[in-house]
Design a protein around this motif. Structure first.
Motif, PDB file in Angstrom:
ATOM      1  N   ARG A   1       0.743  -1.229  -0.117  1.00  0.00           N
ATOM      2  CA  ARG A   1       0.025  -0.013   0.039  1.00  0.00           C
ATOM      3  C   ARG A   1       0.884   1.251  -0.134  1.00  0.00           C
ATOM      4  O   ARG A   1       0.597   2.233  -0.770  1.00  0.00           O
ATOM      5  N   VAL A   2       2.090   1.109   0.791  1.00  0.00           N
ATOM      6  CA  VAL A   2       3.045   2.513   0.762  1.00  0.00           C
ATOM      7  C   VAL A   2       3.532   2.607  -0.635  1.00  0.00           C
ATOM      8  O   VAL A   2       3.661   3.691  -1.076  1.00  0.00           O
ATOM      9  N   LEU A   3       3.978   1.516  -1.118  1.00  0.00           N
ATOM     10  CA  LEU A   3       4.313   1.944  -2.681  1.00  0.00           C
ATOM     11  C   LEU A   3       3.503   2.285  -3.582  1.00  0.00           C
ATOM     12  O   LEU A   3       3.773   3.098  -4.333  1.00  0.00           O
ATOM     13  N   ALA A   4       2.237   1.894  -3.505  1.00  0.00           N
ATOM     14  CA  ALA A   4       1.166   2.286  -4.387  1.00  0.00           C
ATOM     15  C   ALA A   4       0.709   3.555  -4.166  1.00  0.00           C
ATOM     16  O   ALA A   4       0.602   4.311  -5.278  1.00  0.00           O
ATOM     17  N   ALA A   5       0.891   3.997  -2.823  1.00  0.00           N
ATOM     18  CA  ALA A   5       0.531   5.587  -2.531  1.00  0.00           C
ATOM     19  C   ALA A   5       1.667   6.271  -3.188  1.00  0.00           C
ATOM     20  O   ALA A   5       1.423   7.473  -3.700  1.00  0.00           O
ATOM     21  N   SER A   6       2.906   5.803  -3.202  1.00  0.00           N
ATOM     22  CA  SER A   6       4.166   6.512  -3.702  1.00  0.00           C
ATOM     23  C   SER A   6       3.899   6.722  -5.188  1.00  0.00           C
ATOM     24  O   SER A   6       4.218   7.959  -5.961  1.00  0.00           O
ATOM     25  N   ILE A   7       3.595   5.434  -5.914  1.00  0.00           N
ATOM     26  CA  ILE A   7       3.098   5.495  -7.292  1.00  0.00           C
ATOM     27  C   ILE A   7       2.151   6.522  -7.689  1.00  0.00           C
ATOM     28  O   ILE A   7       2.213   7.255  -8.725  1.00  0.00           O
ATOM     29  N   LEU A   8       1.112   6.568  -6.913  1.00  0.00           N
ATOM     30  CA  LEU A   8      -0.070   7.554  -7.005  1.00  0.00           C
ATOM     31  C   LEU A   8       0.322   8.935  -7.078  1.00  0.00           C
ATOM     32  O   LEU A   8       0.323   9.740  -8.053  1.00  0.00           O
ATOM     33  N   MET A   9       1.207   9.419  -6.006  1.00  0.00           N
ATOM     34  CA  MET A   9       1.684  10.840  -6.074  1.00  0.00           C
ATOM     35  C   MET A   9       2.681  10.912  -6.994  1.00  0.00           C
ATOM     36  O   MET A   9       2.719  12.089  -7.536  1.00  0.00           O
ATOM     37  N   LEU A  10       3.466   9.985  -7.196  1.00  0.00           N
ATOM     38  CA  LEU A  10       4.539  10.390  -8.515  1.00  0.00           C
ATOM     39  C   LEU A  10       3.847  10.527  -9.662  1.00  0.00           C
ATOM     40  O   LEU A  10       4.071  11.126 -10.696  1.00  0.00           O
ATOM     41  N   SER A  11       2.729   9.665 -10.021  1.00  0.00           N
ATOM     42  CA  SER A  11       2.033   9.853 -11.262  1.00  0.00           C
ATOM     43  C   SER A  11       1.244  11.370 -11.288  1.00  0.00           C
ATOM     44  O   SER A  11       1.216  11.779 -12.361  1.00  0.00           O
ATOM     45  N   LEU A  12       0.721  11.777 -10.305  1.00  0.00           N
ATOM     46  CA  LEU A  12       0.099  12.975 -10.253  1.00  0.00           C
ATOM     47  C   LEU A  12       0.976  13.944 -10.528  1.00  0.00           C
ATOM     48  O   LEU A  12       0.844  15.115 -11.343  1.00  0.00           O
ATOM     49  N   ALA A  13       2.180  13.984  -9.793  1.00  0.00           N
ATOM     50  CA  ALA A  13       3.202  15.075  -9.960  1.00  0.00           C
ATOM     51  C   ALA A  13       3.726  15.193 -11.458  1.00  0.00           C
ATOM     52  O   ALA A  13       4.160  16.122 -12.051  1.00  0.00           O
ATOM     53  N   LEU A  14       4.062  13.955 -12.128  1.00  0.00           N
ATOM     54  CA  LEU A  14       4.320  13.802 -13.348  1.00  0.00           C
ATOM     55  C   LEU A  14       3.437  14.386 -14.399  1.00  0.00           C
ATOM     56  O   LEU A  14       3.800  15.198 -15.178  1.00  0.00           O
ATOM     57  N   VAL A  15       1.946  14.178 -14.231  1.00  0.00           N
ATOM     58  CA  VAL A  15       0.968  15.024 -14.977  1.00  0.00           C
ATOM     59  C   VAL A  15       1.241  16.380 -14.739  1.00  0.00           C
ATOM     60  O   VAL A  15       1.337  17.264 -15.851  1.00  0.00           O
ATOM     61  N   VAL A  16       1.302  16.951 -13.561  1.00  0.00           N
ATOM     62  CA  VAL A  16       1.440  18.190 -13.179  1.00  0.00           C
ATOM     63  C   VAL A  16       2.742  18.919 -14.051  1.00  0.00           C
ATOM     64  O   VAL A  16       2.660  19.928 -14.588  1.00  0.00           O
ATOM     65  N   ALA A  17       3.829  18.312 -13.900  1.00  0.00           N
ATOM     66  CA  ALA A  17       5.077  18.724 -14.506  1.00  0.00           C
ATOM     67  C   ALA A  17       4.858  18.729 -16.199  1.00  0.00           C
ATOM     68  O   ALA A  17       5.530  19.832 -16.642  1.00  0.00           O
ATOM     69  N   LEU A  18       4.193  17.714 -16.551  1.00  0.00           N
ATOM     70  CA  LEU A  18       4.130  17.739 -18.031  1.00  0.00           C
ATOM     71  C   LEU A  18       3.250  18.729 -18.557  1.00  0.00           C
ATOM     72  O   LEU A  18       3.399  19.472 -19.780  1.00  0.00           O
ATOM     73  N   VAL A  19       2.134  18.924 -17.912  1.00  0.00           N
ATOM     74  CA  VAL A  19       1.186  20.091 -18.163  1.00  0.00           C
ATOM     75  C   VAL A  19       1.986  21.439 -17.901  1.00  0.00           C
ATOM     76  O   VAL A  19       1.740  22.425 -18.876  1.00  0.00           O
ATOM     77  N   ALA A  20       2.762  21.759 -17.056  1.00  0.00           N
ATOM     78  CA  ALA A  20       3.571  22.942 -16.786  1.00  0.00           C
ATOM     79  C   ALA A  20       4.422  22.986 -17.937  1.00  0.00           C
ATOM     80  O   ALA A  20       4.444  24.162 -18.356  1.00  0.00           O
ATOM     81  N   TYR A  21       4.939  22.135 -18.487  1.00  0.00           N
ATOM     82  CA  TYR A  21       6.055  22.324 -19.585  1.00  0.00           C
ATOM     83  C   TYR A  21       5.000  22.936 -20.875  1.00  0.00           C
ATOM     84  O   TYR A  21       5.503  23.850 -21.281  1.00  0.00           O
ATOM     85  N   LEU A  22       3.957  22.163 -21.108  1.00  0.00           N
ATOM     86  CA  LEU A  22       3.158  22.650 -22.193  1.00  0.00           C
ATOM     87  C   LEU A  22       2.776  23.989 -21.919  1.00  0.00           C
ATOM     88  O   LEU A  22       2.766  24.690 -22.993  1.00  0.00           O
ATOM     89  N   ARG A  23       2.468  24.409 -20.807  1.00  0.00           N
ATOM     90  CA  ARG A  23       1.922  25.657 -20.700  1.00  0.00           C
ATOM     91  C   ARG A  23       2.850  26.874 -20.785  1.00  0.00           C
ATOM     92  O   ARG A  23       2.787  27.774 -21.260  1.00  0.00           O
ATOM     93  N   LEU A  24       4.210  26.431 -20.246  1.00  0.00           N
ATOM     94  CA  LEU A  24       5.404  27.544 -20.742  1.00  0.00           C
ATOM     95  C   LEU A  24       5.891  27.462 -21.881  1.00  0.00           C
ATOM     96  O   LEU A  24       6.590  28.492 -22.113  1.00  0.00           O
ATOM     97  N   THR A  25       5.585  26.457 -22.612  1.00  0.00           N
ATOM     98  CA  THR A  25       6.209  26.524 -23.921  1.00  0.00           C
ATOM     99  C   THR A  25       5.140  26.938 -25.243  1.00  0.00           C
ATOM    100  O   THR A  25       5.712  26.588 -26.247  1.00  0.00           O
ATOM    101  N   ARG A  26       4.007  27.143 -24.577  1.00  0.00           N
ATOM    102  CA  ARG A  26       3.016  27.373 -25.741  1.00  0.00           C
ATOM    103  C   ARG A  26       3.363  28.710 -26.284  1.00  0.00           C
ATOM    104  O   ARG A  26       3.701  29.632 -25.692  1.00  0.00           O
ATOM    105  N   GLY A  27       3.123  28.657 -27.703  1.00  0.00           N
ATOM    106  CA  GLY A  27       3.384  30.031 -28.476  1.00  0.00           C
ATOM    107  C   GLY A  27       2.391  30.848 -28.623  1.00  0.00           C
ATOM    108  O   GLY A  27       2.217  31.809 -29.120  1.00  0.00           O
TER     109      GLY A  27
END
Length: 121
Positions: A95-121
């Motif tokens: 359960r602890v590892l699964a919770a860390s996967i959940l948090m990392l996946s959410l953080a990765l989506v936020v980082a990907l969207v942040a990159y897209l927002r910062l590089t839009r023309g």
């Protein structure tokens, strides 16, 4: 105007680096969780292939700063999210590892969207 562009470029580089680091952490954590569960060799191989292949396919485009790769890479996080939610509910030993996967996946989506927002023309 030039100062704003340089700030966006620096922010985009930070978001890209963060996304790549989170992607690597997510891959390692997913491997740890997959190996800790009680699975046969075939189901373990399928799980690892399902979780890691989409992430591995996205890495070259992310290194090349391809915006389209960042856009579709958000969809590659979905199997990790579903796997983490399932393991949190159904598998108490990891359960602890699964919770860390959940948090990392959410953080990765936020980082990907942040990159897209910062590089839009």
């Amino acid at each position: 105007m030039v100062d704003a562009l340089s700030k966006n470029a620096a922010g985009a580089d930070r978001a890209r680096g963060l996304a790549l680091a989170l992607l690597a952490l997510l891959a390692v954590t997913s491997l740890l969780a997959a190996y800790r569960g009680e699975r046969s060799a075939v189901s373990l191989a399928l799980l690892v292939m399902l979780l890691l292949t989409p992430l591995a396919i996205a890495v070259p485009g992310m290194l090349a700063r391809n915006r389209r790769t960042f856009a579709w890479a958000t969809l590659c996080v979905t199997p990790h999210f579903i796997y983490a939610l399932t393991e949190i509910v159904a598998n108490p030993p990891i359960r602890v590892l699964a919770a860390s996967i959940l948090m990392l996946s959410l953080a990765l989506v936020v980082a990907l969207v942040a990159y897209l927002r910062l590089t839009r023309g």
